[in-house]
Every structure is written in structure tokens, then in C-alpha cells.
Design a protein around this motif. Structure first.
Motif, short mmCIF file in Angstrom:
data_model
loop_
_atom_site.label_atom_id
_atom_site.label_comp_id
_atom_site.label_asym_id
_atom_site.label_seq_id
_atom_site.Cartn_x
_atom_site.Cartn_y
_atom_site.Cartn_z
N MET A 118 0.84 -1.20 0.00
CA MET A 118 0.00 0.00 0.00
C MET A 118 0.87 1.25 0.00
N ASP A 119 0.40 2.28 -0.68
CA ASP A 119 1.19 3.50 -0.77
C ASP A 119 1.22 4.21 0.58
N PHE A 120 2.12 5.15 0.65
CA PHE A 120 2.34 5.81 1.92
C PHE A 120 1.12 6.60 2.40
N GLY A 121 0.51 7.33 1.47
CA GLY A 121 -0.63 8.18 1.83
C GLY A 121 -1.76 7.40 2.48
N PRO A 122 -2.31 6.42 1.77
CA PRO A 122 -3.39 5.62 2.37
C PRO A 122 -2.97 4.94 3.67
N PHE A 123 -1.72 4.55 3.72
CA PHE A 123 -1.19 3.89 4.91
C PHE A 123 -1.31 4.83 6.11
N LEU A 124 -0.89 6.06 5.89
CA LEU A 124 -0.96 7.06 6.94
C LEU A 124 -2.41 7.34 7.31
N PHE A 125 -3.27 7.37 6.31
CA PHE A 125 -4.69 7.61 6.52
C PHE A 125 -5.29 6.52 7.42
N LEU A 126 -4.94 5.29 7.11
CA LEU A 126 -5.43 4.18 7.90
C LEU A 126 -4.91 4.26 9.34
N ALA A 127 -3.61 4.55 9.46
CA ALA A 127 -3.02 4.66 10.80
C ALA A 127 -3.73 5.75 11.59
N THR A 128 -4.11 6.84 10.90
CA THR A 128 -4.79 7.93 11.58
C THR A 128 -6.18 7.51 12.04
N LEU A 129 -6.90 6.83 11.15
CA LEU A 129 -8.24 6.34 11.52
C LEU A 129 -8.16 5.45 12.75
N GLU A 130 -7.21 4.52 12.71
CA GLU A 130 -7.05 3.59 13.83
C GLU A 130 -6.69 4.35 15.09
N SER B 220 4.22 3.98 14.35
CA SER B 220 4.42 2.61 13.88
C SER B 220 4.49 2.54 12.36
N VAL B 221 4.14 3.65 11.68
CA VAL B 221 4.32 3.68 10.23
C VAL B 221 5.81 3.76 9.90
N PHE B 222 6.56 4.39 10.79
CA PHE B 222 7.96 4.66 10.46
C PHE B 222 8.93 3.66 11.09
N PHE B 223 8.57 3.09 12.22
CA PHE B 223 9.48 2.18 12.89
C PHE B 223 8.89 0.77 12.89
N SER B 224 9.71 -0.20 13.23
CA SER B 224 9.16 -1.52 13.47
C SER B 224 8.26 -1.41 14.70
N PRO B 225 7.16 -2.16 14.72
CA PRO B 225 6.13 -1.91 15.74
C PRO B 225 6.63 -1.90 17.18
N THR B 226 7.44 -2.86 17.55
CA THR B 226 7.89 -2.90 18.95
C THR B 226 8.74 -1.67 19.26
N LEU B 227 9.60 -1.31 18.31
CA LEU B 227 10.43 -0.13 18.49
C LEU B 227 9.52 1.10 18.58
N ALA B 228 8.46 1.13 17.77
CA ALA B 228 7.53 2.25 17.80
C ALA B 228 6.91 2.40 19.17
N LYS B 229 6.54 1.27 19.77
CA LYS B 229 5.97 1.32 21.12
C LYS B 229 6.98 1.90 22.10
N MET B 230 8.23 1.46 21.95
CA MET B 230 9.26 1.97 22.85
C MET B 230 9.42 3.47 22.69
N VAL B 231 9.52 3.92 21.43
CA VAL B 231 9.75 5.34 21.17
C VAL B 231 8.57 6.17 21.67
N SER B 232 7.35 5.73 21.37
CA SER B 232 6.21 6.56 21.78
C SER B 232 6.09 6.61 23.30
N THR B 233 6.37 5.50 23.96
CA THR B 233 6.31 5.50 25.42
C THR B 233 7.35 6.46 26.00
N LEU B 234 8.56 6.40 25.43
CA LEU B 234 9.62 7.28 25.90
C LEU B 234 9.26 8.75 25.69
N LEU B 235 8.71 9.04 24.51
CA LEU B 235 8.35 10.42 24.21
C LEU B 235 7.35 10.95 25.22
#
Lengths: 434, 294, 319
Positions: B1-13, B260-275
Motif C-alpha cells: 500500500m502507498d504511503f498516503g493511504p497507509f498514513l490515513f489508515l493509521a490515523t483512523l485507527e 508505527s508507520v515509520f518504525f518496526s512496531p515494537t520499536l515504535a511502542k518503545m519510542v512513543s512511550t519514551l516520548l
């Protein structure tokens, strides 16, 4: 005091009335037989104590409940037929809380307080791995039904066995030829981002490459995730086969969201039934699974060519032709795994009788008797199918089933051969000291 | 899937997650703000709401919407009543001492969790969506029900906001929050207010659970993660601030999805928690709270 | 005062001596269990130093326990280092992590501190899972044979031997108990209590409260790490489940049950909680229900924990 079966009989009525309720139904099953049913010859003899470490609480409780019911049914059958070496089995169940720390404590308790003859184990790999050093050092045979690759990896110890169920490495490897031959060669994998998922990732990637296929994308889901939709866009467009495996309470969400995401434009989907173990296929919104495929350790739905053995097994455990409880059709069993509890108890019996097991002093002889086992024929005691036991790595290898969802049931389309799942042994426990 | 729709879906979720989180956190924030106690059992009230929804929808055959409507009315009410008694029988007895409340609510957490396990079993229980409608975007299909969840959360949020800022009950609550003793001197039955607030907080969590349960499943261990997340939302948003809770829920819900669009999911969880942790460290009063309220 | 000090020394030394003697009488199972209890009590004592004496409630102490566990476990597993060396690595990891966390998290107070520590602990857990290649994540690792034997002061010791484990755990407990006892009775301890009772006033009196809190957090984290390192090496297993939120709540429970702000409270709480679960689980799978009810009863009738109640009613000198 130990939970002696005799005690349970006396307590049974009281328990029912005061409704401690949490006491799993399996215990109720165990206590259904009374000592008076034993043939006189051994009514007075000491029972063989088997310590059963099960998930009564925690994340694995769905599995634990069925493990307990299956074990209770097998114990009842063995006792009705004269027990082991003429002695009845007393099953002492302790809850591990699906936690490795408590699991290890329970093993210590079996060895030193209940003074069991052997310990008999549980599903979740981390509990098995956390418990195994204690079992080894207390020199307590610990026979598990976990399907993890831990025993076969050679990293545990000589006292740990897994004879009743094939390990995940073998399961995964044996799927590759069929998947590549029938569904497609370009695979995307979705798996939980912890060790169990990584086993799938590593073994299947290698196995599919050997079949001339390739893995396009690996999608690891973090263990704390409860919503999955946003992971599906990562599935590349040219994916031919989507390979999924999930565990834990979120599995149904996962499968539903997968259906919503792909709608009618889905690739072929192949999953491990772990993603839907203990879940009714007739659940709303699972319709999209029609025409997808699952690995099954043992076919949940009774097949047209069902064996006598499977029929017997279902009746004994109290499971109908749809793999659900006879008393509640909504209560779906963990059919793909729990046969291992049944078969393992008969294997313990076989080894104990082979070495003339008498007391805890005979544990080394019991270990050697276990290591002398080579094959198990498909029979009433082995209803899932015949197996080859590798004594070096203490692991059994059996047939696997691939089933297609048709009309909200699973129909077997392929039974793999035992050879499909064979791999080079990675260790040799028999060289370790006893 | 292209980046745009991917981001759109992530936003909806992310929005769905934020909506549900906002409701749970609002309940916690009310209790936290007015009563100044940490309710560790809040996640269990959420779980109870979900399990009761499964139980109640089981009474009705036919159109799943009937069962769902029944569940969303009866479930939160039941949970509220239970919470009311918990407040009367336990929290009031420990005089809302912060530490004692934590221990007491940990105890209640275990009690509720285990009673649910004993009564309803360990399996994950599905609830049918009240309607089934798949929105076919050009790139992916999306459940219409999830959009309803977002709308329902917004309506509930507005309702709570209205009650707090425009009604007498809200005035009484705010007065109690601001200065308990003065409120008492003005003849406000602080004890009653506390009980109502506690029950309402639990009820809001239960509403969130009934909304989410057709998407996820009811399971006796499901209360833990929302508890942690809603704690974070409440702190980041600042105590007792509805606006803050909303913004914080959006930040947490969206950041988790979009990172999680930009990082591997587990890493994304780590980064967002840290932030989020860092936001707390450098702005400990929260985004919309004042320091004195902590 | 000095007679109270004598009483206090007598009591704590008596408990340790009692534990030493107990090993010759305890049935096998309880011998094994008390070993675990002593190690976990060390964890709770570390936690109590921060919570009970300083009034800082951390909801993330599992990360310090895990730092010790993984520091020790990974160096024994991957590098094949000896047991004493691995243990020291575990402690060093505890020092480094608690220093880093302290420098950041102590900028917050109250509820924000609870949440920040909780979140850092969650990150620590995810880190362990993220590096599954080295840690095997949730499945965890079994310590190799080489990490079951070691030489200490010229003595060949085997960790497979229950007596060795018991006495090593007792030794760790004794060291930690003595350190905590000395710490809380001295000036430093009084400054901790001053912070707990009124931080603003303590600051006005000229104390650098941030530094004091940082010091006590590092001591607390390091003690917790020593417990984790000991747990890994003694029971030969490390796994990410030990870094979950449950293991942050456990020391809080033990401490509150036994009595926050008392030296012996955490030990008493750990022992009681262990046996409460162990015994009730034989009768019902709903043993956590029993635990929950006990907690509620406790908080209603003994809000300062068991030893806190004892201190209030009878023995004011209890440290």
C-alpha cells in the motif's frame, strides 16, 4: 496437604454447593471415580503420583482448562484399566498462573512437598523453560506438552521430555512443501514479536526458501498490541500467501480485522490454528475465513474418515464432533494441542511399566526407559496419529494436518508425512549425566 | 500500500483508539480530580463492562443491535452500582488516604478479576457489532462501526462536559474538587458527591468497554493495558481538565499509530512511550493543568 | 534511645540468626521457598527505602530487578563469565540504570513520578522483547552449566545445592538489612523521612533534596538489582515476564502488607504473601481472590501494614 483424590471426593459435594466454582471442571472429572471402582488387587496399593502443572489462571487459562480435562480423562481410563504396574495414578494439579516464576515454584513443590513420581507439564514455553532448570536439579522427570522447540533445541536438560506433541520447528517445516506447491511461493508472514513468533519466522523462512519460495515481508506484532488493522497495509500487493500465527486473547480481533481489511480482495491465507484455538468458527465476522487454510495439530472437526481412536478420544474427554464441549456447544476445546496430554500419560505409563518403576529411586531407570522409546503407533492411546520419538533430543515427530475452512468447519485437505517435519538433531541429552 | 493511504489508515485507527481511551481516561480523571485518589481498579471496571456486555447480548436473539443497546444501558449502570458500593464500603472507610486507596483498589482489582474468571471463564468472548457495514475505500476496507465509536465518544464527551460546566451537579463537583472543606461548609454532602463521582467514573469506563467490545473481545485480563494508558492520558492532560484529557488521548492514540508507520512496531511502542514520558518529565503539570493541582 | 538501639539490633540480628538456624529444621519444600522469599524480600527492601522512607512511590521497580537479572544472566550466558563476576555486572547495571532514571524521573514528583517510572519500566520490558535475538524475549534463557559452579574465597560452591543457595540468599539479605538499618537510623535516614513528611520545608532548611533523592533512588535501584541478579543466577532462568508491571506491583504489596517504613516489614510481607498464595492455591484456583480480600481487610483494619500496626501499638522503637 496434597490434593489427594480421595480428599476431593469428600470435598466434591461441598465444593459444588459452596460454589468455589474456580475449581476447574477437570478436577471434578478426576473425582468422579471412587476408590471402590478399583479392582481389589491394588485397591490398597500406593498410587503413582503425577504432578500436573497447568495454566488455571493467567493468559493461558483457556488452554489449561482443556489440558486439565484431557488429563483427567486419560487418568480415569488408565485407572479403570488397572493403573500403572497395578497402581492407580493420582494426579496432583497445581496452577502455574502462566508465569515462569510460579511454574518453577510449582516444580519445587511437586518434588519436595507432594513428592510426586514425575511432573507433567504445561503449554506456554516460558513456563516450561523457567521450570526446567529446577526439574533438572531436583532430578524430577518433567514431561511437557508445550509444542515449543525448547526441548528439541538441546538447551534444557536430561529430565525434560516432549514425547506427546510435535515441536513448532517440525510443524512449521512440514507445512512449507504444501504451501509452496498449492498456495503460492511469495509469502508474507504476520507473527507475534516474541520468541514463539520468531521461531515461526526463522523456520518457515528457511523452509519455504528450500521449496523455491520467498518471504516478501515479515510483520512482527508487539506483544502488548490489542488492535491490528494498521499492520495489514504492510502486506505487499504481490503477496500470494499470507501466513499468520497469533496467540493470546487478542487472536479473534486479529482475525476479524484481517477479514475487514482485505475484504474480498484477499490473497491465499494460511494460518496456524493457534490464532483460533478455543474460538468458535461460527463466530460472526469470521465468514471471510471461508476458503482459507489452517495448520491443525489434530483435526478439530470429526472428519468423514474419522478413526475409531479419535471417536473414542472425543467421547472420553467429552468433546463433540465439532470439537466443542458435550455440555456446552459454545465451549470450544483446544483440540489441536490437548491430545498431547492424553498421549503423554500413556507414554509415561509405557515407560514406567518398561522399567518396572517402583519409587522415586527408579527415576534414572525411568529416564532411560523413556529414551528407549522409538515409535508410537496410531491407536487408542495415540489418537492423533503415529509418531517417531528421537531419544537424543527427547522430542516426538508426528503427522500434521492442513485443513480448509468450508461451511464454517475445518476439512482436512492434507496430512503431512512424519518425514516432512524431520530435521537434524541439535543436541544429545543422552550424553548428559543423570 | 502507498504511503498516503497507509498514513490515513493509521490515523483512523489512532482516532478509534483515542476515542475509547478518552472515555476511560475521563472516568479516571473525574475520580482523580475530585477525590484525589488513584483508582487502580479502574481497568477492571472497564473489563467488567465488556464482560457484562457479552453476557447481556447473550439474552437477546435476532438483531444484534437490540442486545447492544441493552448492553450499553444496563452494563454501565450495573458497573456504576458496583462501584458505588465499593466506594461506600471500602474507600470511605479508609478516608481516601492516597496509599491506603492504592492498596485497597489493588485488592479490588484482584477481586473483580478473579470473580469474573470464576463466573464467566477464561475465554475471550466476542460480541457481534450492532450493525455490519464495511466502508470500501479505494485502498482498503474499513469497519463502519469503528466510525460510530468515534462519534459516540464525541457525543459522550460533550455530555460530560455539559454536565460539569452547566449543571448544578457539575458545580457541586467542581466545588468539591476545588476545596473540599469549603464545599462542606456550604452544605454540600461531600460524601455523596464522592460516591456519585466514583460510580460515574466506573460507568464511563464501562461505556467505553461496551463500545469497544464488538471490535475487541471481552476477556478477564483486558483491563490492564487501558489502565496504564488512561493513567498516562490523565497525567499528560492535567488533572480534571476535560480538554486536556481529550488532547492527551488524541496524542497518545495517534502517536502510537503513526509512529508505527515509520518504525518496526515494537520499536515504535518503545519510542512513543519514551516520548510521552519525556513530556511528563519536562512538563510535569501536564499540558493543561496547573502545577498546584498535582 | 541507646537501650532502644540495643533492642533494635537484638531484634534484627535475632531474625537473621533465626533464619540461619531455620535451615536445619525446615522441611525440604519450605527450605526452597524461604530461599526465594529472602531474595524477593531484598527486592522489597530496596523498594521500601524509596517508598516507605522517602515517600516516593515508584511503579517501575521491575526495571531495576530486570536490570540486575539481565546484567547477570546475559553476561553468564553469552560471555560465559563466572558467577561472582556476572553478579557484579548485574549490580553495575542496577547502578547505571537507577542513576539514569533518577536524573530524569526525579524532576517529577507525586503522581507524575509514579507514571514516569511506570513508563520507563514499560520501555525496559519492550527493550528486552525487542532484542529477542539475544534475550529470547518472553521465553527467556536457561543459565548454562558453567554458571552453576563457582569459586568464592577459595571455596568451590555449587548453585545446584539448595544449602548453598539458602545461605547465599541469607547473606545477601543480611547485608542489605544491615545497610538499610544503618542508613535509616543515621542522618541520611532522617533527611529521607524529612523529605517524606515535608519536602518543601526540608529544602528550606538548606538540604539539597534532589541529591538526597537521587542517592536513595540509586541505593534502592541497586538493592533491587542485586535481588534480580541473585534470582537469575540461583534459579538459572531469565525471562521478560520478570520485567512486567506485575513485578513492579509485587514489592509494593509486600511492603504495604508488612509495613512501609519499617526495616523488617518488607520481609514479613514477602513471606506472608508467598505462603498466602501458595496455600490458598491448593484449595482454589481463585487464590488471587483470597489475596484481594486479604488486601482489602488489611487496608481497612491495619492501614500501616502489620509491623506498622505493631509499632503504633506496642513497640515505638521499631525502625
Amino acid at each position: 496437604m496434597s490434593k489427594k483424590i480421595h480428599k476431593q471426593i469428600h470435598q466434591q459435594d461441598r465444593r459444588r454447593t459452596i460454589k468455589t466454582l474456580g475449581v476447574a471442571a477437570g478436577v471434578g472429572l478426576v473425582s468422579k471415580y471412587s476408590p471402590s471402582l478399583f479392582p481389589r488387587a491394588y485397591a490398597a496399593s500406593e498410587p503413582i503420583k503425577i504432578g500436573a502443572q497447568f495454566h488455571r489462571t493467567g493468559i493461558g487459562a483457556s488452554y489449561g482448562r482443556w489440558y486439565e480435562r484431557t488429563a483427567a480423562a486419560a487418568v480415569k481410563l488408565i485407572n479403570d484399566e488397572g493403573g500403572i504396574n497395578g497402581r492407580p495414578i493420582e494426579l496432583i494439579v497445581e496452577d502455574d498462573g502462566t508465569d515462569p516464576k510460579r511454574g518453577a515454584e510449582v516444580v519445587e513443590k511437586f518434588a519436595t512437598q507432594h513428592k510426586v513420581d514425575v511432573a507433567y507439564g504445561t503449554l506456554f514455553s516460558h513456563v516450561v523453560i523457567g521450570s526446567s532448570p529446577r526439574a533438572g536439579e531436583l532430578k524430577l522427570p518433567y514431561i511437557v506438552v508445550s509444542e515449543g522447540h525448547h526441548v528439541a533445541s538441546g538447551k534444557l536438560n536430561r529430565y525434560v521430555f516432549q514425547p506427546g506433541i510435535t515441536d513448532v520447528k517440525s510443524q512449521v517445516i512440514s507445512m512449507a512443501p504444501w504451501v509452496a506447491g498449492n498456495l503460492g511461493k511469495k509469502v508474507t508472514m504476520i507473527f507475534p514479536d516474541f520468541a514463539f513468533g520468531h521461531d515461526h519466522r526463522d523456520y518457515f523462512s528457511t523452509a519455504i526458501a528450500q521449496q523455491g519460495g520467498e518471504v516478501l515481508e515479515l510483520i512482527a506484532i508487539p506483544p502488548t498490541e490489542t488492535s491490528f488493522t494498521r499492520y495489514f497495509p504492510r502486506v505487499p500487493k504481490d503477496t500470494e500467501v499470507l501466513y499468520h500465527v497469533m496467540v493470546g486473547p487478542g487472536v479473534l480481533t486479529f482475525v476479524k480485522e484481517m477479514g475487514q481489511h482485505f475484504g474480498s480482495k484477499r490473497p491465499e491465507i494460511f494460518g496456524f490454528i493457534d490464532s483460533l484455538e478455543a474460538v468458535d468458527l461460527a463466530t460472526p465476522q469470521l465468514e471471510f475465513l471461508e476458503g482459507t487454510y489452517f495448520w491443525e495439530g489434530n483435526p478439530r472437526y470429526a472428519q468423514a474418515n474419522q478413526t475409531e481412536y479419535d471417536k473414542f478420544f472425543r467421547a472420553a474427554v467429552g468433546v463433540d464432533g465439532n470439537g466443542a464441549s458435550l455440555s456446552d456447544p459454545k465451549d470450544v476445546s483446544t483440540y489441536a494441542h490437548m491430545f498431547g496430554c492424553w498421549e503423554t500419560l500413556f507414554i509415561i505409563k509405557q515407560a514406567m511399566e518398561a522399567c518396572g518403576y517402583n519409587s522415586a529411586a527408579d527415576r534414572p531407570a525411568f529416564i532411560e526407559a523413556m529414551e528407549a522409546l522409538t515409535t508410537f503407533e496410531e491407536s487408542r492411546n495415540h489418537p492423533q496419529g503415529s509418531k517417531v520419538f528421537n531419544p537424543q533430543i527427547h522430542q516426538s515427530f508426528g503427522h500434521q494436518y492442513i485443513s480448509k475452512v468450508e461451511g464454517q468447519r475445518l476439512n482436512v485437505v492434507q496430512k503431512t508425512s512424519i518425514e516432512d517435519g524431520m530435521y537434524e538433531p541439535e543436541g544429545d541429552y543422552t550424553k548428559m549425566a543423570l | 500500500m502507498d504511503f498516503g493511504p497507509f498514513l490515513f489508515l493509521a490515523t483512523l485507527e489512532g482516532l478509534v483508539q483515542a476515542a475509547v481511551l478518552c472515555l476511560i481516561a475521563l472516568g479516571l480523571s473525574l475520580v482523580f480530580g475530585v477525590m484525589r485518589v488513584v483508582n487502580v481498579a479502574h481497568g477492571e471496571f472497564y473489563m467488567l463492562g465488556a464482560v457484562l456486555a457479552w453476557w447481556i447480548t447473550g439474552w437477546f436473539a435476532g438483531n444484534p443491535a437490540i442486545g447492544f443497546v441493552a448492553a450499553i444501558i444496563i452494563g454501565p449502570l450495573l458497573v456504576g452500582v458496583i462501584a458505588y458500593f465499593v466506594e461506600r464500603l471500602i474507600l470511605r472507610k479508609v478516608e481516601y488516604d492516597p496509599e491506603a486507596t492504592i492498596v485497597a483498589t489493588i485488592g479490588i482489582l484482584y477481586i473483580v478479576q478473579q470473580l469474573v474468571l470464576i463466573t464467566f471463564g477464561p475465554d475471550a468472548r466476542p460480541v457481534d457489532t450492532p450493525f455490519y457495514f464495511l466502508i470500501e475505500f479505494p485502498w482498503f476496507g474499513y469497519s463502519g462501526y469503528k466510525l460510530l465509536v468515534i462519534c459516540a465518544a464525541i457525543m459522550l464527551l460533550l455530555a460530560v462536559w455539559y454536565v460539569i460546566t452547566r449543571t448544578r451537579l457539575g458545580l457541586v463537583m467542581r466545588a468539591t474538587q476545588y476545596d473540599r472543606e469549603t464545599a462542606q461548609n456550604f452544605g454540600i454532602a461531600v460524601n455523596q458527591v464522592y460516591a456519585i463521582v466514583f460510580a460515574t467514573g466506573a460507568g464511563l469506563a464501562a461505556v467505553a468497554a461496551v463500545l469497544i467490545v464488538p471490535i475487541q473481545q471481552a476477556h478477564y485480563l483486558m483491563g490492564r493495558d487501558p489502565l496504564l494508558l488512561s493513567f498516562i492520558v490523565v497525567i499528560i492532560g492535567g488533572l480534571g481538565s476535560i480538554r486536556g484529557t481529550l488532547v492527551a488521548a488524541l496524542i497518545i492514540g495517534l502517536s502510537d499509530g503513526i509512529i508505527s508507520v515509520f518504525f518496526s512496531p515494537t520499536l515504535a511502542k518503545m519510542v512513543s512511550t519514551l516520548l510521552v514520558a519525556m513530556v511528563l518529565v519536562f512538563k510535569p503539570e501536564g499540558l493543561f493543568g496547573s502545577r498546584s493541582q498535582l | 534511645m541507646s537501650s532502644e538501639q540495643a533492642k533494635s539490633i537484638f531484634l534484627h540480628a535475632g531474625v537473621l540468626a533465626g533464619l540461619f538456624l531455620l535451615q536445619f529444621f525446615l522441611p525440604e519444600y519450605h527450605h526452597l521457598s524461604v530461599t526465594r522469599i529472602m531474595l524477593l524480600a531484598v527486592f522489597a527492601m530496596g523498594f521500601n527505602l524509596l517508598f516507605g522512607y522517602t515517600g516516593l512511590l515508584s511503579l517501575g521497580h521491575a526495571m531495576f530487578f530486570a536490570a540486575g537479572m539481565y546484567g547477570a544472566g546475559l553476561s553468564a550466558y553469552h560471555l560465559g563469565w563466572s558467577v561472582p563476576l556476572s553478579f557484579m555486572v548485574g549490580i553495575a547495571c542496577g547502578v547505571v540504570l537507577s542513576l539514569a532514571i533518577g536524573l530524569i524521573a526525579l524532576r517529577t514528583t507525586g503522581v507524575a513520578f509514579m507514571i514516569v517510572t511506570l513508563m520507563f519500566s514499560q520501555v525496559a520490558y519492550l527493550t528486552i522483547v525487542y532484542f529477542t535475538t539475544y534475550t529470547r524475549g518472553d521465553e527467556g534463557l536457561v543459565m548454562p552449566e558453567s554458571a552453576r559452579q563457582f569459586v568464592l574465597f577459595g571455596q568451590q560452591l555449587s548453585l545446584t545445592h539448595p544449602g548453598t543457595r539458602y545461605n547465599l540468599a541469607l547473606m545477601l539479605l543480611a547485608i542489605v538489612m544491615a545497610s538499610v538499618w544503618l542508613l535509616v537510623r543515621g542522618d541520611f535516614g532522617r533527611s529521607l523521612i524529612a523529605i517524606r513528611e515535608n519536602e518543601a520545608r526540608t529544602k528550606m532548611l538548606g538540604y539539597n533534596t534532589f541529591l538526597i533523592k537521587l542517592k536513595v533512588l540509586v541505593v534502592s535501584g541497586t538493592i533491587s538489582a542485586s535481588s534480580g541478579a541473585g534470582y537469575a543466577l540461583m534459579f538459572a532462568y531469565i525471562g521478560s515476564s520478570f520485567a512486567t508491571i506485575q513485578y513492579s506491583i509485587d514489592p509494593l504489596l509486600y511492603t504495604l502488607l508488612g509495613g512501609a517504613g519499617t526495616v523488617l516489614g518488607p520481609f514479613l510481607g514477602t513471606a506472608l504473601m508467598f505462603y498466602l498464595i501458595d496455600i490458598t492455591s491448593e484449595y482454589t484456583s481463585a487464590y488471587l481472590l483470597v489475596a484481594g480480600i486479604v488486601l482489602v481487610i488489611l487496608v481497612l483494619f491495619f492501614p500501616r501494614g502489620l509491623l506498622g500496626a505493631v509499632r503504633n501499638r506496642w513497640f515505638g522503637w521499631l525502625p
